[in-house]
Design a protein around this motif. Structure first.
Motif: not given
Length: 255
Positions: A100-104, A53-60, A42-51
């Protein structure tokens, strides 16, 4: 200008309904693109916590900007304030606490993160602009049975969602790898208790708002999470020989 924007908000709501149905069909055909189902190609990936934050933050961020930086005449009224607060509370937790609570967590494909970012921007604008500028409610709306039922459903759904995420995070002890069968809470009855909570939450919000915009979001959420829940349920049945056969997919005792 107001008539044209109101027409736009209604058009966006109907489009979101159509996108939900399209997502349902596509996910049934190709499956979920993230987490345990993400392709290694699937190509480039983003660390789960970063993803998250980035994808949900616009809804805030988008609703906050709409409420503070634009004419928001309907926010003088308590029904509008409470409804937009319901939306913001969910995304405050989802974008600034949950990641920030995600584990692995497994990395998220970049394209999946981008699509979620676009949707959250789209939906965040539609919900907040409608509630802050155009939604008109009776003075006693906060005591109307539709609002009260929706609010209770929203609150219970959010609590179920947060509790179910807590169970999933604590399945593994430090240093452990691999998958385990979730147990406790609504996981005793369904494979996707976290998704059940989120569907209930947004169906409650849709009922409380009594609007095309709120209903469209509820329908979109149901279409997307129902298909992923089915994929999860089938995966558990195939992965674990001792998986409880009486568990339903997403709705306790029914489906």
């Amino acid at each position: 200008m107001e008539l044209s924007e109101r027409f736009l908000l209604d058009a966006l709501a109907y489009l979101e309904c159509a996108l939900g149905i399209l997502a349902f069909v596509l996910l049934r055909l190709v499956g979920s693109p993230y987490g345990r189902y993400a392709s290694q190609r699937s190509g480039w990936r983003v660390a789960a916590p970063t993803a998250w934050v980035v994808q949900e933050l616009p809804s805030l961020a988008v609703p906050l900007f709409v409420c503070v930086g634009t004419a928001a005449e309907r926010l003088r009224y308590w029904p509008n304030r409470v409804l937009i607060a319901m939306f913001l509370v969910h995304y405050l937790q989802r974008s600034l606490i949950f990641p920030f609570l995600i584990r692995g967590g497994k990395p998220t494909p970049l394209y999946s993160c981008v699509m979620a970012f676009v949707f959250c921007t789209y939906n965040g604008y539609m919900q907040s602009r409608y509630l802050s500028q155009y939604a008109v409610y009776a003075d006693d709306w906060l005591t109307d049975p539709r609002f009260l039922t929706g609010f209770v459903l929203w609150l219970l759904g959010m609590l179920i969602n947060i509790h179910s995420d807590h169970i999933l995070r604590n399945l593994r002890q430090p240093g452990e790898t691999g998958y385990k069968i979730p147990r406790g809470g609504l996981f005793e009855y369904v494979s996707a208790a976290n998704y059940f909570g989120e569907v209930a939450e947004w169906c409650g919000y849709g009922l409380a708002s009594w609007s095309v915009q709120g209903g469209a979001f509820a329908l979109f959420t149901l279409c997307v999470l129902l298909t992923i829940a089915q994929q999860h349920h089938q995966w558990y049945l195939e992965k674990f020989e001792d998986y409880p056969k009486f568990r339903k997919t997403i709705i306790p005792f029914l489906f």
